[in-house]
Design a protein around this motif. Structure first.
Motif, PDB file in Angstrom:
ATOM      1  N   UNK A  17       0.854  -1.182   0.000  1.00  0.00           N
ATOM      2  CA  UNK A  17       0.000   0.000   0.000  1.00  0.00           C
ATOM      3  C   UNK A  17       0.897   1.241   0.000  1.00  0.00           C
ATOM      4  N   UNK A  18       0.582   2.165  -0.890  1.00  0.00           N
ATOM      5  CA  UNK A  18       1.399   3.359  -1.031  1.00  0.00           C
ATOM      6  C   UNK A  18       0.518   4.609  -1.006  1.00  0.00           C
ATOM      7  N   UNK A  19       0.933   5.597  -0.236  1.00  0.00           N
ATOM      8  CA  UNK A  19       0.186   6.855  -0.187  1.00  0.00           C
ATOM      9  C   UNK A  19       0.417   7.679  -1.454  1.00  0.00           C
ATOM     10  N   UNK A  20       1.532   7.423  -2.147  1.00  0.00           N
ATOM     11  CA  UNK A  20       1.865   8.185  -3.352  1.00  0.00           C
ATOM     12  C   UNK A  20       1.248   7.616  -4.623  1.00  0.00           C
ATOM     13  N   UNK A  21       0.842   6.354  -4.605  1.00  0.00           N
ATOM     14  CA  UNK A  21       0.287   5.705  -5.791  1.00  0.00           C
ATOM     15  C   UNK A  21      -1.075   6.289  -6.141  1.00  0.00           C
ATOM     16  N   UNK A  22      -1.319   6.454  -7.415  1.00  0.00           N
ATOM     17  CA  UNK A  22      -2.602   6.980  -7.895  1.00  0.00           C
ATOM     18  C   UNK A  22      -3.497   5.885  -8.462  1.00  0.00           C
ATOM     19  N   UNK A  23      -2.880   4.784  -8.876  1.00  0.00           N
ATOM     20  CA  UNK A  23      -3.644   3.659  -9.421  1.00  0.00           C
ATOM     21  C   UNK A  23      -2.906   2.374  -9.116  1.00  0.00           C
ATOM     22  N   UNK A  24      -3.592   1.260  -9.261  1.00  0.00           N
ATOM     23  CA  UNK A  24      -2.973  -0.037  -9.007  1.00  0.00           C
ATOM     24  C   UNK A  24      -2.036  -0.381 -10.156  1.00  0.00           C
ATOM     25  N   UNK A  25      -0.916  -1.009  -9.800  1.00  0.00           N
ATOM     26  CA  UNK A  25       0.017  -1.474 -10.821  1.00  0.00           C
ATOM     27  C   UNK A  25       0.711  -2.721 -10.329  1.00  0.00           C
ATOM     28  N   UNK A  32      10.095 -11.909  -7.705  1.00  0.00           N
ATOM     29  CA  UNK A  32       9.147 -11.058  -6.990  1.00  0.00           C
ATOM     30  C   UNK A  32       8.063 -10.545  -7.922  1.00  0.00           C
ATOM     31  N   UNK A  33       6.824 -10.703  -7.486  1.00  0.00           N
ATOM     32  CA  UNK A  33       5.682 -10.052  -8.141  1.00  0.00           C
ATOM     33  C   UNK A  33       5.045  -9.199  -7.062  1.00  0.00           C
ATOM     34  N   UNK A  34       4.969  -7.891  -7.317  1.00  0.00           N
ATOM     35  CA  UNK A  34       4.475  -6.953  -6.316  1.00  0.00           C
ATOM     36  C   UNK A  34       3.329  -6.138  -6.913  1.00  0.00           C
ATOM     37  N   UNK A  35       2.260  -5.999  -6.148  1.00  0.00           N
ATOM     38  CA  UNK A  35       1.125  -5.182  -6.556  1.00  0.00           C
ATOM     39  C   UNK A  35       1.153  -3.929  -5.688  1.00  0.00           C
ATOM     40  N   UNK A  36       1.331  -2.779  -6.336  1.00  0.00           N
ATOM     41  CA  UNK A  36       1.365  -1.500  -5.627  1.00  0.00           C
ATOM     42  C   UNK A  36      -0.037  -0.914  -5.701  1.00  0.00           C
ATOM     43  N   UNK A  37      -0.587  -0.592  -4.532  1.00  0.00           N
ATOM     44  CA  UNK A  37      -1.987  -0.196  -4.427  1.00  0.00           C
ATOM     45  C   UNK A  37      -2.086   1.137  -3.696  1.00  0.00           C
ATOM     46  N   UNK A  38      -2.929   2.063  -4.170  1.00  0.00           N
ATOM     47  CA  UNK A  38      -3.159   3.294  -3.405  1.00  0.00           C
ATOM     48  C   UNK A  38      -3.765   2.965  -2.045  1.00  0.00           C
ATOM     49  N   UNK A  50      -5.814  -8.364  -9.847  1.00  0.00           N
ATOM     50  CA  UNK A  50      -4.782  -9.335 -10.219  1.00  0.00           C
ATOM     51  C   UNK A  50      -5.382 -10.445 -11.076  1.00  0.00           C
ATOM     52  N   UNK A  51      -6.593 -10.895 -10.760  1.00  0.00           N
ATOM     53  CA  UNK A  51      -7.246 -11.926 -11.573  1.00  0.00           C
ATOM     54  C   UNK A  51      -7.500 -11.425 -12.986  1.00  0.00           C
ATOM     55  N   UNK A  52      -7.870 -10.152 -13.136  1.00  0.00           N
ATOM     56  CA  UNK A  52      -8.099  -9.586 -14.469  1.00  0.00           C
ATOM     57  C   UNK A  52      -6.818  -9.542 -15.284  1.00  0.00           C
ATOM     58  N   UNK A  53      -5.687  -9.380 -14.621  1.00  0.00           N
ATOM     59  CA  UNK A  53      -4.396  -9.249 -15.297  1.00  0.00           C
ATOM     60  C   UNK A  53      -3.587 -10.540 -15.277  1.00  0.00           C
ATOM     61  N   UNK A  54      -4.226 -11.683 -14.981  1.00  0.00           N
ATOM     62  CA  UNK A  54      -3.485 -12.926 -14.772  1.00  0.00           C
ATOM     63  C   UNK A  54      -2.699 -13.374 -16.000  1.00  0.00           C
TER      64      UNK A  54
END
Length: 87
Positions: A17-25, A32-38, A50-54
């Motif tokens: 979780x990131x305060x600086x992120x504007x969208x999920x990536x 390593x597979x990392x999902x950065x989330x606002x 993540x399921x949509x981008x599998x």
């Protein structure tokens, strides 16, 4: 650690979780597979994303693994030609 299942392959991923992120990536690196989330997104919305981008995640992990593999040493025999500057 959450897991994404694509066919018979299971891919573990970390959620940051990131305060600086504007969208999920999704970031894919060797090992390593990392999902950065606002901040403020639920785990359920992250899992849906993540399921949509599998398919993309699977292809990216395969490509990163292929590129980071150690190349085999080439054997040279007597009389072999060696490329120099592409010739």
């Amino acid at each position: 650690m959450p897991t994404l299942r694509v066919g018979r392959t299971e891919i573990d991923y970390a959620v940051r979780h990131s305060a600086r992120a504007r969208r999920m990536r999704i970031v894919v690196r060797p090992g390593l597979v990392e999902v950065v989330v606002p901040a403020g997104h639920s785990e359920e919305s992250v899992a849906t994303f993540v399921r949509q981008k599998r398919a993309w995640v699977f292809d990216s992990v395969e490509e990163v693994n292929r590129k980071s593999a150690v190349p085999r040493r080439q054997r040279y025999l007597s009389g072999s030609k060696v490329l120099y500057r592409g010739r």
